[in-house]
Design a protein around this motif. Structure first.
Motif, short mmCIF file in Angstrom:
data_model
loop_
_atom_site.label_atom_id
_atom_site.label_comp_id
_atom_site.label_asym_id
_atom_site.label_seq_id
_atom_site.Cartn_x
_atom_site.Cartn_y
_atom_site.Cartn_z
N ALA A 1 -7.70 -8.54 30.16
CA ALA A 1 -6.17 -7.50 28.71
C ALA A 1 -4.73 -7.39 29.63
O ALA A 1 -3.65 -7.41 28.54
N ILE A 2 -5.26 -7.71 31.25
CA ILE A 2 -3.93 -8.04 31.65
C ILE A 2 -3.12 -8.65 31.58
O ILE A 2 -1.83 -9.25 30.94
N LEU A 3 -3.38 -9.95 31.39
CA LEU A 3 -3.20 -11.68 31.35
C LEU A 3 -2.67 -11.92 30.13
O LEU A 3 -1.88 -12.30 29.79
N THR A 4 -3.40 -10.68 29.22
CA THR A 4 -3.16 -11.39 27.65
C THR A 4 -1.85 -10.54 27.30
O THR A 4 -1.21 -11.37 26.33
N ILE A 5 -1.75 -9.98 27.48
CA ILE A 5 -0.38 -9.00 27.61
C ILE A 5 0.55 -10.17 28.35
O ILE A 5 1.48 -9.98 27.87
N ALA A 6 0.19 -10.38 29.55
CA ALA A 6 1.16 -10.92 30.61
C ALA A 6 1.54 -12.00 29.80
O ALA A 6 2.94 -12.95 29.91
N ARG A 7 0.55 -12.72 28.65
CA ARG A 7 1.22 -14.22 28.18
C ARG A 7 1.82 -14.32 27.55
O ARG A 7 3.35 -14.91 27.42
N GLY A 8 2.49 -12.76 27.02
CA GLY A 8 3.62 -13.13 25.97
C GLY A 8 5.12 -12.47 26.64
O GLY A 8 5.65 -12.68 26.08
N TYR A 9 4.86 -11.92 27.71
CA TYR A 9 5.93 -12.58 28.29
C TYR A 9 6.58 -13.31 29.63
O TYR A 9 7.59 -13.87 29.97
N ILE A 10 5.59 -14.75 29.26
CA ILE A 10 5.63 -15.98 30.11
C ILE A 10 6.12 -17.20 28.96
O ILE A 10 6.14 -16.80 27.85
#
Length: 52
Positions: A43-52
């Motif tokens: 979940a954290i990496l999926t959310i972080a993907r939006g910021y990369i």
């Protein structure tokens, strides 16, 4: 013949979640802790993907 596409982000999320689950499964009930930590990491990496 259809093209085959591999999404590298999915592989990264899977590898990181699996690694976090294995490392975190040392605490408490292994199956439950591994599942919770793996899901949280995904979940954290999926959310972080939006910021990369």
């Amino acid at each position: 013949m259809p093209d085959v596409t591999i999404n590298l982000w999915t592989l990264i999320i899977g590898a990181a979640s699996g690694l976090a689950a294995v490392l975190g499964a040392r605490l408490g009930h292994r199956l439950v802790m591994g599942a919770i930590i793996g899901a949280a990491t995904a979940a954290i990496l999926t959310i972080a993907r939006g910021y990369i």
